[in-house]
Design an enzyme around this catalytic site. Structure first.
Site, PDB file in Angstrom:
ATOM      1  N   ASN A 202       0.855  -1.190   0.000  1.00 50.83           N
ATOM      2  CA  ASN A 202       0.000   0.000   0.000  1.00 50.83           C
ATOM      3  C   ASN A 202       0.894   1.245   0.000  1.00 50.83           C
ATOM      4  O   ASN A 202       1.767   1.386   0.846  1.00 50.83           O
ATOM      5  CB  ASN A 202      -0.898  -0.004   1.234  1.00 50.83           C
ATOM      6  CG  ASN A 202      -2.013   1.019   1.126  1.00 50.83           C
ATOM      7  OD1 ASN A 202      -1.832   2.097   0.582  1.00 50.83           O
ATOM      8  ND2 ASN A 202      -3.167   0.676   1.659  1.00 50.83           N
ATOM      9  N   CYS A 207      -5.241   1.016  -1.295  1.00 51.50           N
ATOM     10  CA  CYS A 207      -5.852  -0.303  -1.102  1.00 51.50           C
ATOM     11  C   CYS A 207      -6.974  -0.530  -2.112  1.00 51.50           C
ATOM     12  O   CYS A 207      -7.229  -1.655  -2.531  1.00 51.50           O
ATOM     13  CB  CYS A 207      -6.373  -0.447   0.321  1.00 51.50           C
ATOM     14  SG  CYS A 207      -7.497   0.855   0.827  1.00 51.50           S
ATOM     15  N   HIS A 454     -11.400   1.269   3.966  1.00 53.18           N
ATOM     16  CA  HIS A 454     -10.380   0.324   3.520  1.00 53.18           C
ATOM     17  C   HIS A 454     -11.016  -0.641   2.529  1.00 53.18           C
ATOM     18  O   HIS A 454     -12.171  -1.032   2.688  1.00 53.18           O
ATOM     19  CB  HIS A 454      -9.827  -0.420   4.734  1.00 53.18           C
ATOM     20  CG  HIS A 454      -8.709  -1.349   4.400  1.00 53.18           C
ATOM     21  ND1 HIS A 454      -7.572  -0.938   3.725  1.00 53.18           N
ATOM     22  CD2 HIS A 454      -8.535  -2.679   4.636  1.00 53.18           C
ATOM     23  CE1 HIS A 454      -6.764  -1.964   3.583  1.00 53.18           C
ATOM     24  NE2 HIS A 454      -7.327  -3.038   4.121  1.00 53.18           N
ATOM     25  N   ASP A 471      -5.594  -8.640   1.129  1.00 54.45           N
ATOM     26  CA  ASP A 471      -5.694  -7.406   1.917  1.00 54.45           C
ATOM     27  C   ASP A 471      -4.321  -6.730   1.901  1.00 54.45           C
ATOM     28  O   ASP A 471      -3.494  -6.954   2.783  1.00 54.45           O
ATOM     29  CB  ASP A 471      -6.130  -7.736   3.345  1.00 54.45           C
ATOM     30  CG  ASP A 471      -6.439  -6.493   4.166  1.00 54.45           C
ATOM     31  OD1 ASP A 471      -6.201  -5.375   3.661  1.00 54.45           O
ATOM     32  OD2 ASP A 471      -6.912  -6.629   5.301  1.00 54.45           O
TER      33      ASP A 471
END
Length: 1115
Positions: A202, A207, A454, A471
């Site tokens: 990131n 994200c 997020h 993630d």
């Protein structure tokens, strides 16, 4: 939806997430375990499959009388852990309520403790729960970050206003909903080893991009097409989107650790600021696919994007009573599906194809059949192999006048059958032989609120039973329930923690929910989920990327073996001569630019000297090495020669003894003495009486400083004893008069003092490694020299700054560069700029500082003498810029600061033009004064014409300013101020007449059909009983629209953003309520037509620069 920008610092991308306490205890802090629980590890014991959760309500009475800076709630227990809420009632150095979730027993937890929680914090609106303010986030709590939350939770002005409903009877209600989840050890977890896949790093707020890129990468057909896009070995990844994407996909396929995306974002033309802005996944998806589609044209993979993602639907209008049907075919790459009011994907598709009846006042004008009752709708001609569904989780709330996130429960199936109910979604022209049965491939999730959050993705790359969560850097295996049911959204009823008490169950709102779905058609599965291996990757790409991998591996090995080696940096006279006066002026050398040797620590120093002999051609016995030392005044000088005993030691032993900083470097000065033939000779003997001095020569006429050599002198001798040698080194006559200065230090300020030639070096406190600068004395009468002596020159070079000046009109282009001093005053700076511009009066200059993060001018200019020095103009938070913006004013800045300047757009009544006028008046002036001033600048239709001033924003009129309103508080940065003549018909308005707003609008294509206003809004007087047909005649005459164009226009009355189409026979008067004629901007007569008018020279939003940008890929 475009996300708000978080501060472009190294912060989390959740909105304003900060650890609030500067006085938190650092270091080892133990963890208390609840008595009912077995002992746990320092990370966290695995909780049950459904995470332990709790809703905690905190009632705070006599809130306005709290006089503590911090205020804690009672402790509550979730998942066997103790928590509490921490608030700053007056804000944590901000004008907002600050609120955090805190680990209550952090000070007593064992070293290395960690726990992970998803939680929401809310301030309850006690008058209407619909207006509760709730924010949700997730965090891994540890000793360094034992509290987490929102520094700017809500404005204090709203909280403390009793009419808003948050403070009732001096009481505030706060809710916390906390779920404790199992976490994996962040540092030791290996995604590749555990799952076979790697994540993406990131960059700050990317994200949203990472989740989309992972989804696209795991469509193998798409990946193969990207690999087959033609690129060459001469392309640079940062300038070529195809190559950057190929490189990224290759690394995702073959790397063992997470992959950086900087090359790709640079290929988009993004700067650091863009990477710190959170955007919308759908917007990025469309822009990226459009770019790739364009780059694929004329190549072997042309048309791939269309083949994968393009479907078609048919918009139709079919008359009920006559044989007439109008159809229009449109393509789509993704479908936007309604979430609100729909229980699942099928309900959204039902709504998508819902038939709208056009009847009554809304009849359809069918060509050749006049007004007819009709059916209007959408049917699908074909669906694509890869179906992308964008779920409309964000929409505009007209009641609250803001964007809101829809967290309603919304279900989506593993298998999606779009042929259901005899093909109800398909048009008659659809190919019925194609079976539209789809399998879910990926679920993109948004966790958080409308202003930040997020993104992550659940993907099953081969459509097997196994799901994976991507993630950012981390990839984990997940059960199907996590990818489906837990992403439906809605509310979850939580189990009671205290079954013995008869507490009513409560529900926990899920702020993490699906935002985008990707389905793959079963009949195309084998083609889409194809095999992609190295043979699909261009040879030059394989070579390039394998070389990158090898270099990375070499660096890793280098780091892994670093503890076995010492880096020795050897400086010589040649290095000092090369650097002084060019790269550096202070001290002697930049050690980063001298010869480095990487030597094993166990190597004897004598063996190292042999290496030096080979490198520099200086025999071992003629080498003398000096240790460098950092002095208390932060200078860095040779301190002492190595002793014979030290030279018998190993390299590692010398480094450890000499370097208290304990890094892996050993810095040495190699003293080489040379004879008349310039060949090395033995260095002179050095006793405790001898000191080694270094000399720099300054030429004041040319403002040049250079290194001329070094001498070994007796500490008892005097500078006058070596004047002859110094003159010889400088090339002066032997008896030339010279002045000497000792260079003492340069940080934080320069200290360079005159050296008395008649005082001994010992009494002058001169020692080994000191630097003496000398020069010819500069004649006092010759004043044209700016830096007549060494101290003034060193002061100048320490503080000089090359400043790039730009105009506000061209904020990306340098107009000129000036060399200034950081110590220059405000007056010095404007005088130098005025001199450069040939401006007689420097006070007519106005300067504006640079924002290092947005790369734009700051919104507010620098006030006259508002800063002390140039250094104050260039600083921005903890960064320093080298850019300033300037404007040349027509009056002096001190005079201007007492005035208010308004940018007014005058709409002429006699010419088809809009002219911008800058009206400048004293701040206490009124709108009436503005109008009187404007009358002297514009041409009116007649001498008695009356003017009015309007506030226009996004093509709507929001206000008519009363003539008595003071101009000091009028803002023309964000709203357009429009001046116009008041038409006679409005002056003579009758008791039964109505003055209405009239706006132009168009509708966005596709299912959404969102209304977009454009053009210039205006007022219109309508009369009782007047039909649309009569009003149309007046509008056409007012706007000078040709008959052919005007015939295509449609007319609708709007209330709260919803159009109600009108027919010529409708009485328009009845559609508008009698109310304040200027206050009804949300109720208007809309003119629907194509926006083909030339764009004005000014924008509706005239602020200096936007704070949110759309997604743009520039290359």
């Amino acid at each position: 939806m475009t996300m708000m920008t978080p501060p472009p610092l190294d912060q989390q991308e959740d909105e304003e997430m900060l650890v609030p306490n500067p006085d938190l205890v650092e270091g080892p802090q133990p963890m208390e375990v609840a008595q009912t629980e077995p002992a746990v590890s320092t990370v966290e014991n695995p909780p049950a499959e459904d995470p332990p959760s709790l809703k905690f309500t905190w009632t705070i009475p006599i809130f306005t009388r709290l006089n503590t800076r911090k205020h804690y709630s009672d402790v509550f227990v979730v998942g066997g852990y103790k928590w509490r809420i921490l608030i700053f009632p007056k804000g944590n150095n901000v004008d907002h309520l600050s609120m955090y979730l805190d680990v209550a027993d952090a000070a007593n937890l064992p070293y290395g403790w960690s726990r992970y929680s998803q939680f929401s914090l809310a301030v309850v609106n006690q008058l209407n729960s619909r207006f509760n303010i709730r924010k949700e986030t997730q965090h891994q709590f540890n000793a360094r970050e034992s509290d987490w939350g929102f520094t700017s939770f809500m404005p204090l002005s709203e909280l403390y206003d009793p009419s808003r409903g948050y403070l009732v009877n001096d009481t505030v209600l706060i809710e916390a909903e906390v779920a404790v989840r199992k976490v994996l050890d962040y540092w030791s977890y290996d995604s590749k080893k555990e799952t076979g896949f790697v994540g993406l790093k990131n960059q700050g707020a990317t994200c949203y991009m990472n989740s989309l890129l992972q989804t696209l990468y795991h469509i193998p057909y798409f990946r193969k097409a990207v690999y087959h896009m033609p690129t060459t070995e001469n392309d640079a990844p940062t300038a070529s989107i195809p190559l950057a994407l190929q490189s990224l996909f290759y690394k995702l396929q073959y790397n063992d650790t997470s992959v950086a995306t900087k090359e790709l974002t640079k290929s988009f033309g993004w700067d650091t600021y863009d990477s710190f802005m959170q955007h919308d996944v759908q917007e990025l998806n469309r822009v990226l696919c459009e770019k790739l589609e364009d780059k694929m044209k004329g190549t072997v993979v042309e048309g791939t994007i269309q083949k994968l993602f393009e479907g078609h639907h048919m918009n139709y209008i079919e008359c009920i009573n006559v044989d007439y049907k109008s159809t229009r075919k449109e393509s789509f790459y993704d479908l936007q599906l309604d979430v609100k009011g729909c229980k699942d994907v099928y309900a959204s598709f039902d709504k998508y194809v819902e038939v709208e009846r056009l009847e009554g006042d809304n009849k359809y004008h069918a060509e050749g059949h006049d007004l007819q009752d009709a059916k209007k709708g959408v049917l699908f001609i074909d669906f694509p192999p890869v179906l992308q569904l964008q779920l409309k989780r964000f929409e505009y709330d007209f009641m609250r006048d803001t964007m809101v996130k829809i967290n309603d429960r919304y279900e989506f199936p593993l298998q999606l059958d779009l042929d259901r109910e005899n093909g109800k979604y398909l048009s008659p022209d659809a190919d019925k032989s194609v079976r539209n049965l789809y399998t879910l491939h990926s679920v993109l999730v948004h966790s958080g609120g409308v202003h930040g959050g997020h993104y992550y993705a659940f993907i099953r790359p081969t459509l097997s039973e196994q799901w994976y969560k991507f993630d950012d850097e981390r990839v984990t295996k997940e059960e199907v329930k996590r990818a489906l049911e837990e992403q439906y959204g809605g509310e979850e009823e939580l189990p009671q923690n205290n079954p013995g008490f008869n507490n009513p169950p409560f529900k926990f709102t899920k702020y993490s929910n699906a935002y985008m779905l990707v389905y793959i058609r079963d009949s195309d599965k084998d083609k889409i989920i194809c095999n992609v291996d190295e043979k699909d990757i261009a040879e030059h790409l394989r070579v390039r990327l394998k070389k990158e991998q090898e270099e990375k591996e070499d660096k890793r090995k280098y780091k892994a073996q670093a503890h076995l080696y010492t880096t020795i940096k050897v400086a010589r006279d040649d290095d000092i001569t090369e650097q002084i006066g060019k790269n550096i002026y202070f001290d002697l050398v930049d050690h980063e630019k001298v010869r480095s040797f990487r030597i094993q620590k166990q190597t004897p120093f004598q063996q190292f000297k042999e290496e030096v002999a080979k490198e520099f051609g200086v025999p071992v016995q003629l080498q003398r090495f000096w240790i460098w030392a950092k002095r208390q005044n932060h200078t860095y000088r040779p301190n002492r020669p190595l002793s014979p005993n030290e030279e018998l030691q190993t390299v590692g032993q010398i480094r450890e003894a000499s370097n208290k900083a304990n890094n892996a470097e050993l810095k040495l000065f190699l003293e080489i003495e040379r004879g008349p033939d310039d060949l090395p000779i033995p260095p002179p003997e050095k006793s405790s009486e001898d000191i080694l001095l270094f000399f720099k020569l300054y030429d004041p006429e040319n403002a040049v400083l250079r290194y001329v050599g070094r001498l070994m002198v007796k500490s008892s001798s005097k500078p006058m004893d070596i004047v002859g040698q110094l003159n010889k080194m400088a090339g002066f006559a032997p008896d030339e008069e010279i002045e000497l200065f000792e260079e003492i230090k340069f940080e934080p300020c320069v200290m360079c003092e005159h050296l008395d030639k008649k005082t001994s070096f010992r009494l002058c406190q001169i020692e080994d490694g000191d630097i003496i600068c000398y020069q010819k004395p500069f004649p006092i009468q010759e004043t044209e020299c700016r830096y007549p002596d060494v101290p003034s020159f060193l002061e100048y070079v320490q503080n000089r700054e090359l400043v790039r000046f730009r105009t506000l009109e061209k904020p990306k282009e340098d107009e000129f560069i000036l060399e200034l001093s950081k110590l220059h005053t405000y007056d010095d700076v404007v005088e130098r700029v005025a001199e450069k511009l040939g401006l007689d009066d420097p006070s007519k200059l106005r300067l504006t500082s640079h924002n290092c993060y947005s790369q734009q001018p700051k919104p507010q200019p620098i006030k006259y003498r508002g800063v002390d020095h140039l250094s104050d103009m260039l600083v921005h938070y903890n960064q320093t810029s080298d850019i300033l913006y300037y404007e040349v004013l027509d009056i002096p800045l001190p005079e201007l600061q007492g005035l208010k300047t308004l940018k007014v757009a005058f709409h002429s009544a006699i010419k088809d033009e809009v002219v911008i006028h800058n009206i400048r008046l004293p701040k206490q002036s009124t709108v009436g004064d503005v109008i009187n001033e404007l009358k002297t600048k514009v041409e009116l239709s007649h001498k008695d014409a009356e003017l009015r001033l309007l506030e226009v924003f996004f093509h709507k009129i929001y206000k008519i300013f009363p003539s008595t309103e003071r101009i000091e508080n009028i803002n023309d940065q964000y709203w357009t101020l429009r001046a116009e003549e008041i038409p006679d018909e409005e002056k003579n308005i009758g008791p039964n007449d109505r003055l209405i707003h009239v706006y132009h609008f168009t509708k966005e294509p596709g299912q959404n059909q969102q209304v977009q206003n454009f053009g210039e809004p205006f007022f219109l007087v309508i009369h009782e009983g007047e039909t649309l047909e009569e009003i149309k005649t007046r509008i056409q005459k007012k706007l000078h629209v040709p008959d052919e164009d005007f015939a295509k226009w449609k007319f609708a009355s709007f209330s709260m953003g919803r159009p109600d189409y009108l027919q010529d026979s409708d009485v328009v008067y009845n559609r508008f309520q009698r109310r304040d004629v200027y206050g009804a901007w949300e109720q208007y007569l809309g003119l629907e037509h194509i926006d083909n008018a030339p764009k004005r020279a000014y924008a509706a939003n005239q602020n200096r620069h936007a704070y949110e940008k759309p997604v743009k890929i520039y290359n």
